[in-house]
Design a protein around this motif. Structure first.
Motif, mmCIF file in Angstrom:
data_model
loop_
_atom_site.group_PDB
_atom_site.id
_atom_site.type_symbol
_atom_site.label_atom_id
_atom_site.label_comp_id
_atom_site.label_asym_id
_atom_site.label_seq_id
_atom_site.Cartn_x
_atom_site.Cartn_y
_atom_site.Cartn_z
ATOM 1 N N ILE A 129 0.850 -1.195 0.000
ATOM 2 C CA ILE A 129 0.000 0.000 0.000
ATOM 3 C C ILE A 129 0.884 1.242 0.000
ATOM 4 C CG2 ILE A 129 -1.816 1.257 1.212
ATOM 5 C CD1 ILE A 129 -2.433 -1.451 2.656
ATOM 6 N N GLU A 130 0.685 2.096 -0.986
ATOM 7 C CA GLU A 130 1.404 3.363 -1.072
ATOM 8 C C GLU A 130 0.394 4.499 -0.922
ATOM 9 O OE1 GLU A 130 4.778 3.532 -1.286
ATOM 10 O OE2 GLU A 130 4.731 1.346 -1.181
ATOM 11 N N ALA A 131 0.750 5.478 -0.092
ATOM 12 C CA ALA A 131 -0.175 6.589 0.154
ATOM 13 C C ALA A 131 -0.318 7.480 -1.073
ATOM 14 C CB ALA A 131 0.309 7.419 1.346
ATOM 15 N N PHE A 132 0.648 7.375 -2.012
ATOM 16 C CA PHE A 132 0.664 8.214 -3.206
ATOM 17 C C PHE A 132 1.802 7.729 -4.094
ATOM 18 C CE2 PHE A 132 2.237 10.416 0.629
ATOM 19 C CZ PHE A 132 3.571 10.112 0.495
ATOM 20 N N ASP A 133 1.958 8.352 -5.257
ATOM 21 C CA ASP A 133 3.093 8.072 -6.120
ATOM 22 C C ASP A 133 4.344 8.705 -5.494
ATOM 23 O OD1 ASP A 133 4.985 9.224 -8.395
ATOM 24 O OD2 ASP A 133 3.975 7.465 -9.215
ATOM 25 N N ASN A 134 5.340 7.883 -5.172
ATOM 26 C CA ASN A 134 6.484 8.357 -4.391
ATOM 27 C C ASN A 134 7.402 9.300 -5.149
ATOM 28 O OD1 ASN A 134 6.289 7.034 -1.686
ATOM 29 N ND2 ASN A 134 6.149 5.210 -2.961
ATOM 30 N N THR A 135 7.586 9.086 -6.421
ATOM 31 C CA THR A 135 8.411 10.002 -7.208
ATOM 32 C C THR A 135 7.763 11.385 -7.264
ATOM 33 O OG1 THR A 135 9.304 8.191 -8.536
ATOM 34 C CG2 THR A 135 9.481 10.399 -9.457
ATOM 35 N N ALA A 136 6.447 11.401 -7.439
ATOM 36 C CA ALA A 136 5.719 12.676 -7.473
ATOM 37 C C ALA A 136 5.800 13.385 -6.122
ATOM 38 C CB ALA A 136 4.265 12.430 -7.854
ATOM 39 N N PHE A 137 5.766 12.609 -5.038
ATOM 40 C CA PHE A 137 5.865 13.200 -3.697
ATOM 41 C C PHE A 137 7.226 13.871 -3.512
ATOM 42 C CE2 PHE A 137 6.126 12.509 1.091
ATOM 43 C CZ PHE A 137 5.133 13.432 1.409
ATOM 44 N N GLY A 138 8.301 13.201 -3.941
ATOM 45 C CA GLY A 138 9.634 13.798 -3.844
ATOM 46 C C GLY A 138 9.768 15.049 -4.686
ATOM 47 N N ALA A 139 9.186 15.010 -5.892
ATOM 48 C CA ALA A 139 9.205 16.195 -6.749
ATOM 49 C C ALA A 139 8.449 17.345 -6.104
ATOM 50 C CB ALA A 139 8.602 15.853 -8.113
ATOM 51 N N HIS A 140 7.357 17.003 -5.405
ATOM 52 C CA HIS A 140 6.566 18.026 -4.729
ATOM 53 C C HIS A 140 7.361 18.679 -3.603
ATOM 54 C CE1 HIS A 140 3.016 20.086 -3.277
ATOM 55 N NE2 HIS A 140 3.138 19.521 -2.094
ATOM 56 N N PHE A 141 8.113 17.874 -2.848
ATOM 57 C CA PHE A 141 9.006 18.458 -1.835
ATOM 58 C C PHE A 141 9.921 19.488 -2.474
ATOM 59 C CE2 PHE A 141 9.009 14.553 1.176
ATOM 60 C CZ PHE A 141 8.109 15.166 2.034
ATOM 61 N N ASN A 142 10.548 19.096 -3.580
ATOM 62 C CA ASN A 142 11.542 19.973 -4.184
ATOM 63 C C ASN A 142 10.921 21.174 -4.872
ATOM 64 O OD1 ASN A 142 13.887 20.664 -6.335
ATOM 65 N ND2 ASN A 142 14.690 19.647 -4.500
ATOM 66 N N GLU A 143 9.687 21.026 -5.321
ATOM 67 C CA GLU A 143 8.976 22.184 -5.868
ATOM 68 C C GLU A 143 8.877 23.283 -4.813
ATOM 69 O OE1 GLU A 143 4.672 23.228 -8.003
ATOM 70 O OE2 GLU A 143 4.933 21.359 -6.889
ATOM 71 N N ARG A 144 8.534 22.874 -3.591
ATOM 72 C CA ARG A 144 8.399 23.852 -2.510
ATOM 73 C C ARG A 144 9.774 24.371 -2.063
ATOM 74 N NH1 ARG A 144 3.948 22.378 1.854
ATOM 75 N NH2 ARG A 144 2.847 24.190 1.108
ATOM 76 N N LEU A 145 10.764 23.446 -2.032
ATOM 77 C CA LEU A 145 12.109 23.841 -1.620
ATOM 78 C C LEU A 145 12.727 24.803 -2.624
ATOM 79 C CD1 LEU A 145 14.460 23.380 0.410
ATOM 80 C CD2 LEU A 145 15.274 21.598 -1.138
ATOM 81 N N SER A 146 12.670 24.465 -3.904
ATOM 82 C CA SER A 146 13.316 25.308 -4.918
ATOM 83 C C SER A 146 12.648 26.675 -5.008
ATOM 84 C CB SER A 146 13.293 24.610 -6.285
ATOM 85 O OG SER A 146 11.976 24.341 -6.706
#
Length: 333
Positions: A129-146
């Motif tokens: 069970i995955e709460a979401f697509d993990n690659t997209a979640f990491g990209a979302h972190f970096n969207e906010r960071l960048s």
């Protein structure tokens, strides 16, 4: 154990000769959730979901265990013990999925149902069970960071461990997203905190010394932002260094307030604990999973199904939540 379950257990004992077989067949199945580490607030919150499922389902015995420290070998030994006890199902959040393939295979050979979470590379699981697509979640972190960094400057990433699959996927997803900005420079990626805020703090201090012009940190384990935020705060760099990552609102609140951490994202561990146990019972009952199925848990109302690397399937939800200084108080955990 609920009063109903205790009565049912007593009925099995006193039922008498001639009905022992049918009654034994009605014995409540046992589902045990095995987390990465006991005591961490993320998994305390997850246990609330396990307990809630147990209370709402009188025909199931559900509980949670975990090692004293985040260690794949200790987690494996706990699972071996559960195999010996012949539980009906285990729901596991693996510290290092690849390190547990063998023990999961043994469990399944014994007829134990194996449900996993944050482990979409596992072959020996019936449902991950995955709460979401993990690659997209990491990209979302970096969207906010960048965005916080103005799309320029040195940044780094943290993971619980290099064996923690989802953390690595988030770090890689963030790195791939950052490539679109020529001014973003990834340095010393995937620093291991071993799910320990003090280790994250020490590593963040070391990186601040090594790269005095560093502008961003992307956390992976739920406690990384706490350790990193503490290091940033002590260095007097609030608002000058950007920190985003996985976290829980009440753990991170003081650093969101001070500006040492800009934002966190998460999925509710309580919901994840509940849905793992619900899926485990569905597997025990032979229920077939279908595309778009509603599991009746927030974030898992329209699941996407993927074929796993083994014989099992991967269920993907849409469960992430973003939090910053403006709204973290809306979440009481």
């Amino acid at each position: 154990m609920s009063a109903f379950k205790k009565i049912a257990a007593c009925a099995l004992v006193v039922g008498g000769v001639g009905v022992a077989g049918p009654l034994a067949a009605q014995e409540s199945p046992t589902i045990v959730t095995v987390v990465k580490v006991t005591g961490e607030n993320w998994f305390k919150r997850m246990e609330e979901g396990v307990v809630a499922y147990d209370k709402e389902n009188a025909d199931v015995n559900a509980s949670q265990v975990g090692p004293a420290k985040a260690d794949a070998a200790q987690q494996g030994r706990l699972i071996e013990d559960l195999i010996a006890k012949k539980v009906d199902a285990i729901a596991v959040v693996p510290m290092d999925p690849s390190a547990l393939e063998g023990v999961f295979k043994r469990a399944m050979k014994r007829g134990i149902k194996v449900i996993t979470h944050e482990a979409d590379n596992l072959k020996n699981t019936q449902v991950d069970i995955e709460a979401f697509d993990n690659t997209a979640f990491g990209a979302h972190f970096n969207e906010r960071l960048s965005e916080c960094m103005g799309h320029t400057g040195k940044w780094t990433s943290f993971v619980g461990s290099l064996g923690s699959l989802t953390h690595v996927q988030w770090a890689d997803g963030g790195a791939e997203y950052a490539k679109q900005f020529p001014g973003m420079e990834l340095v010393s990626p995937k620093n291991e905190s071993f799910n320990d805020a003090n280790k994250a703090y020490d590593k963040a201090k070391e990186l601040l010394r090594r790269y005095p012009d560093i502008k961003g940190f992307q956390g992976g384990a739920a406690i990384d932002v706490i350790g990193i935020g503490r290091a940033v705060e002590e260095a007097g760099l609030n608002g000058k260094v950007c920190v985003v990552g996985l976290g829980l609102p009440q753990d991170t609140g003081r650093y969101l307030e001070s500006g040492a951490v800009q934002s966190i994202s998460f999925w509710d561990p309580k919901d994840a604990g509940f849905v793992m146990n619900k899926v485990a019972k569905m597997v025990i009952d032979g229920v077939e999973f279908t595309e778009g199925m509603d599991l009746g848990v927030p974030g898992y109302n329209k699941i996407h199904i993927k074929k796993g690397p083994g014989e099992g399937v991967i269920l993907v939800g849409q469960a992430w939540v973003d939090v910053d200084k403006s709204n973290y108080k809306d979440y009481p955990f």
